[in-house]
Design a protein around this motif. Structure first.
Motif, mmCIF file in Angstrom:
data_model
loop_
_atom_site.group_PDB
_atom_site.id
_atom_site.type_symbol
_atom_site.label_atom_id
_atom_site.label_comp_id
_atom_site.label_asym_id
_atom_site.label_seq_id
_atom_site.Cartn_x
_atom_site.Cartn_y
_atom_site.Cartn_z
ATOM 1 N N GLU A 114 8.925 -2.017 2.992
ATOM 2 C CA GLU A 114 8.194 -1.728 1.751
ATOM 3 C C GLU A 114 9.037 -2.295 0.620
ATOM 4 O O GLU A 114 9.958 -1.661 0.122
ATOM 5 C CB GLU A 114 7.950 -0.219 1.661
ATOM 6 N N HIS A 162 7.378 4.391 -2.087
ATOM 7 C CA HIS A 162 6.958 3.830 -0.792
ATOM 8 C C HIS A 162 5.799 2.868 -0.996
ATOM 9 O O HIS A 162 5.260 2.761 -2.088
ATOM 10 C CB HIS A 162 6.555 4.953 0.162
ATOM 11 N N GLU A 165 3.000 6.246 -2.718
ATOM 12 C CA GLU A 165 2.701 5.165 -1.801
ATOM 13 C C GLU A 165 1.962 4.125 -2.634
ATOM 14 O O GLU A 165 0.905 4.410 -3.182
ATOM 15 C CB GLU A 165 1.788 5.626 -0.657
HETATM 16 ZN ZN LIG Z 1 7.450 4.414 3.384
#
Ligand SMILES: [Zn+2]
Length: 1002
Positions: A175, A280, A356
């Motif tokens: 990531e 993330h 995220e």
């Molecule tokens: Zn992650």
């Protein structure tokens, strides 16, 4: 109205007005500040759609003296093809520090491979100049005992203080976007003169660790650069992230085994920060998963869960107003496990947050097609992501920065509220004994495993807990009628109340010896201790059916150490003293004589001792014995020729008690050798075996690190190794043989000038080939020649499926849901060396492990039969049928066996014994799953009857060697230290695993 009251009111009005003004800041640039034209043009060029940007990030303010990220990157943050190494990120951050008085860099430790971790603070000059005095105030809010829990005093401190918002980037190495986003964010916070950004830096210290997983980042950049140099080829998957584990580096906030976790924890608690926000990149386009979904972790203060809602919804709402699609909260993240890095804040009176965002695992700009579950509108996602779009790393950086800026602005505008909450949460943690309880956790001073106990206590210390030790025996009230067991709960008798029935029986008490450890709950970090030492219960009918991670982590059970939850507040006034410094078990040589005895108590330090005494002969007693006034368990070490000085210093260093006696005990023994161990990994995945490497390294147990490809080439394994350990892979058995598909180009994993950071842990010219049939043959020969092959969970299934273990089969689970939970095992054969040091029961981590069945026939047939119901006929269900017109015939008694045993052979099966396993090669069950009534310990267990009583740890003799099968996982995430020694026992007794074995007569 007095003058001072009037002044107070004025102050309040001014403060309120100021807060309102701050909050009303328009997200727009300062028209009087010039912009960096070229940089701004590139932002627009690399952003694939105008609506993937915001008024906060669609320009870059210019500065005459502060360098932009372009100085180091050669292009803008988020540019295609640009993925900076950690060293480049740091170089830029330190240039910023040099150029701007609003930036200060701190080194916060190193990684397993020695790379530096940093944290950079960005705020106004005024705030940065007051960091130390501010920290002194925050420390008082963080520990309200220092101000006698005085709310007025707290209000004064809050009024003078400013908060710390800590952001962490790229813990997950695939990531990749956050380092450049955070470089640019730091620049904006230092340089931008817009009222919006100014209000952030005047009210909040933004603390940033741009790269959390530094080792993994550098390897990821290597792989990406390899991809750029070979644009037409497939690139090697990032098989190693950190030195030990991959995405599980975000599951370590329980066990604190990794340096990155400890460095971030120490930074968070050291700065007395209010927020820990981890970035993330696995969900389009921005999922603020902080609010998540239920069940919420049960040990958190509801003040925190309200803060999640406030900040999360503000975040979504602000970005929705910018017209940015795909921004949402809630979603399918259950907020149960405290293992995530961000949860360090949640369990230490702060606020945990997580984004995220969406990324391409690298800096290529590519067309991305989403699945319906990702783009469909749901109640919590009214403006979902687009089904298909071009996506760039710049888009990612726009989203990350915009989201962080809106959140920082909101947090700054409400900084006094959040500081006050920080104080309240800390105060309520201190008040725990009086409110929800418990009063304390007690770890008895006479625990049979003082080494593992000390290790557990050191983890609590690392979590920030204060630990005390009783200076005299003490007695507390336990719940009436509740049977005592290690790790059990002890609560006081219910106090009589007018509405309740009279207490049914007399309260029982328990007395603890002097030296017992007491973890008081009237301390600021009581919440993390309670969360980690308590039991978990996840109802099988919980509406949450997609469990996100482990459901249990009860650390006393997993450490095989007694932990007693005490609600009786009297425990807080027993004589005790604070333990200063790291806790260790006492150890040295006692008595005199030339024979040394070490009790086998399954303390992990014993394996270290054996390898430190590598050249010394050590024997194991095959039966318990008494000597020197002590009881010694089966497996206890008998050492004859060793230096007293060496044993004394080793005993002290490792916390092991050694008894010198004149004569060896009269007991049967065998040699305990420092076995030559290999840890075998695949090139498919190294995530789970990484925890095994870490455990072995922590205990200084030497091993060779080999791959399935090495085994495929080596037909002389037994000449090098005594034991081959094959930890769980997370891949189907067939792919262990086949490896990756052989289409396309080779996938190298090796050190080159283009990829200097990979290939160091292990290397190969091509990751694709697997164990292959040659490797399978070599492994089987290794066992036949006397080696021990130790397998776990899916690698145990591999061993069963590929013919290593005649007589063992696996039943498919239908209803079983043992989702990262803790189950109770029972010892079946205490004479097996694998069980040395253990009692008759042990709690183990289980994740739907294989359900083993045993048979005395090689093909596993005639395995376990649940006794069938009778056929249709006369009489009641218990009656025999009666054939009419002839006398009844006698029915021979049908053979019986326990669930974990093989059925005895029938006369029919003995007529021709082609498939009958010779008695000395039959599988030997060491541990089994508990009976249904006591199987469950902690977490989620549903359909447990499918696995109850089945064999859990099996020793299968084969040729001159053995295959050991585990259904449970004894080595998991640094949390299961109480079951490690099952593995070490198999290793140390590799050539005597048959000790104590009772062989069937026929
Ligand atoms: Zn992650």
């Amino acid at each position: 109205m007095t003058r001072s009251m009037f002044r107070c009111l004025i102050t309040v009005f001014v403060l309120l007005a100021a807060a309102a003004a701050i909050h009303a800041q328009k997200p727009a640039r300062d028209p009087n500040q010039p912009i960096d034209e070229e940089y701004t043009r590139k932002i627009r060029e690399y952003t694939t759609e105008p609506f993937f940007n915001s008024p906060l990030t669609d320009y870059l303010p210019a500065s005459p003296n502060v360098p932009t990220p372009k100085t180091v990157l050669g292009d803008i943050a988020g540019a295609p093809g640009k993925l900076p190494y950690s060293e480049e990120v740091y170089r830029y951050i330190r240039m910023l520090e040099k150029a701007s008085p609003r930036v200060k860099v701190f080194s916060i430790g190193t990684t397993e491979e020695g790379r530096e971790m940093i944290a950079v603070a960005v705020a106004s000059e005024q705030l940065l100049s007051r960091l130390d005095e501010n920290r002194a105030r925050l420390a008082k809010l963080a520990d309200p005992r220092t101000i006698n829990l005085n709310d007025d005093e707290a209000d004064k401190l809050v009024a003078d203080s400013f908060p710390i918002y800590y952001i962490t980037g790229t813990i997950h190495s695939t990531e990749t976007g956050s380092p450049t986003a955070l470089m640019e964010l730091a620049y904006r916070l230092a340089v931008d003169d817009s009222a919006y950004v100014k209000s952030i830096r005047d009210n909040v210290v933004t603390l940033i660790t741009p790269v959390v997983e530094v080792d993994g980042r550098d390897r990821m950049v290597d792989v990406y650069n390899w991809h750029l140099a070979h644009p037409k080829d497939n690139w090697p998957p990032l098989i190693y992230w950190g030195h030990y584990v991959a995405h599980d580096n975000n599951r370590d906030a329980i066990g604190l085994s990794l340096k990155l976790t400890r460095n971030v924890l120490n930074t968070f608690t050291g700065w007395k920060a209010q927020v820990l926000h981890d970035l993330h990149e696995s969900v389009p386009y921005l999922y603020d998963n902080t609010i998540g979904d239920g069940p919420y972790n049960a040990w958190l203060d509801p003040i925190l869960t309200d803060e999640w809602q406030m900040i999360g919804w503000n975040n979504v709402s602000e970005m929705t107003k910018f017209g940015m699609p795909g921004v949402f909260a809630h979603g399918n993240f259950d907020t149960w496990s405290p293992g995530y890095l961000m949860f360090i804040a949640a369990t230490h009176n702060g606020i945990s947050r997580l984004y995220e965002t969406f990324g391409n695992a690298g800096a290529d700009t590519v067309e991305r097609t989403l699945s319906p579950s990702q783009y469909q509108r749901t109640w919590y996602r009214q403006n979902p992501p687009l089904p298909k779009t071009r996506w760039s790393q710049r888009n990612n950086n726009n989203y990350e920065e915009t989201a962080l800026l809106t959140t920082l602005q909101y947090f700054g505008a409400h900084s006094k509220l959040f500081l006050k909450n920080f104080y309240l949460k800390s105060k309520r943690s201190v008040l725990k004994p009086k409110n929800e309880g418990p009063a304390a956790y007690v770890l008895p001073g006479d625990d049979p495993r003082p080494g593992n106990q000390a290790e557990l206590l050191r983890t609590m210390q690392a979590q920030g807990a204060e630990i005390h030790r009783a200076t005299a025996p003490f007695t507390v009230v336990l719940k009436p009628g509740k049977p005592e067991r290690p790790g059990g709960e002890a609560t006081p008798a219910a106090s009589p109340s007018p509405t309740s029935e009279p207490t049914p029986s007399v309260a029982t008490t328990r007395t603890f010896p002097a030296g017992s450890y007491i973890i008081r709950m009237d301390q600021p970090y009581s919440r993390i201790v309670d969360a980690l030492l308590d039991y978990q219960y996840w109802a099988p009918n919980d509406p949450q059916t997609e469990v996100y991670d482990d459901t249990a982590w009860t650390m006393g059970e997993l450490a095989n150490v007694g932990v007693v939850r005490v609600v009786d507040t009297k425990v807080l006034s027993v004589p005790m003293e604070r333990v200063n410094g790291e806790i260790g078990a006492p150890g040295a040589v006692a008595g005199s004589g030339s024979v040394y005895l070490v009790n086998h108590n399954a303390d992990n330090a014993l394996v270290t001792l054996r390898y430190r005494l590598r050249d010394v002969d050590v024997d194991a007693a095959e039966e318990p014995f008494e000597a020197a006034g002590q009881k010694f368990n089966r497996g206890s070490f008998i050492i004859r020729k060793a230096s007293l000085d060496e044993l004394n210093s080793l005993g002290a260093e490792l916390g092991i008690k050694i008894y010198a006696v004149p004569q060896p005990p009269a007991v049967k023994t065998h040699a305990v050798k420092a076995a030559r161990v290999a840890l075998m990994h695949t090139w498919l995945d190294t995530q789970n075996e990484g925890w095994w490497r870490l455990a072995f390294d922590q205990l200084h147990m030497p091993y060779a690190y080999i791959s399935t490809q090495d085994v495929a080439r080596d037909d002389k394994l037994k000449s090098k190794y005594d034991v081959i350990v094959f930890a769980p892979v997370g891949a189907p058995p067939a792919s262990i043989i086949s490896g990756m598909p052989m289409y396309g180009n080779p996938l190298p994993w090796k050190t080159t000038s283009l990829t200097p950071n990979i290939g160091k842990i292990d290397s190969t010219d091509d990751m694709r080939p697997g164990l292959d049939w040659s490797g399978l043959r070599n492994l089987q020969a290794f066992v036949q020649q006397g080696g021990v092959f130790l397998t776990v969970d899916d690698t145990a299934s591999f061993a069963v499926n590929y013919g290593f273990t005649p007589g063992v089969t696996i039943t498919r689970a239908n209803r079983l849901r043992a989702v990262g939970d803790i189950l109770r095992m029972k010892t079946v054969d205490a004479t097996s060396p694998i069980a040395y040091g253990y009692s008759d029961s042990l709690a183990m981590y289980c994740a739907n492990g294989p359900i083993f069945n045993l048979s005395n026939l090689a093909d596993g047939s005639s395995g376990r039969r649940r006794s069938g119901q009778r056929a249709t006929g006369r009489g009641t269900p218990d009656d025999p049928d009666v054939v009419q017109g002839r006398p009844p015939s006698e029915v021979p008694e049908s053979p019986k066996a326990e669930v974990w045993e093989a059925m005895p052979l029938s006369d029919e099966q003995r007529r021709n014994e082609v498939a009958v396993i010779p008695p000395f090669e039959r599988p030997r069950v060491v541990l089994r799953y508990g009976d249904m009534k006591d199987l469950f310990v902690s977490g989620l267990l549903d359909g447990g009857d499918e696995i109850a009583e089945h064999a859990a740890v099996i020793d299968v003799p084969s040729g001159h060697g053995h295959v050991v099968l585990f259904s449970t996982n004894p080595v998991w995430r640094g949390q299961t230290k109480g079951s490690y020694f099952l593995v070490f026992n198999a290793i140390l007794n590799f050539d005597n695993l048959n000790a104590g074995r009772k062989v069937d007569a026929r």
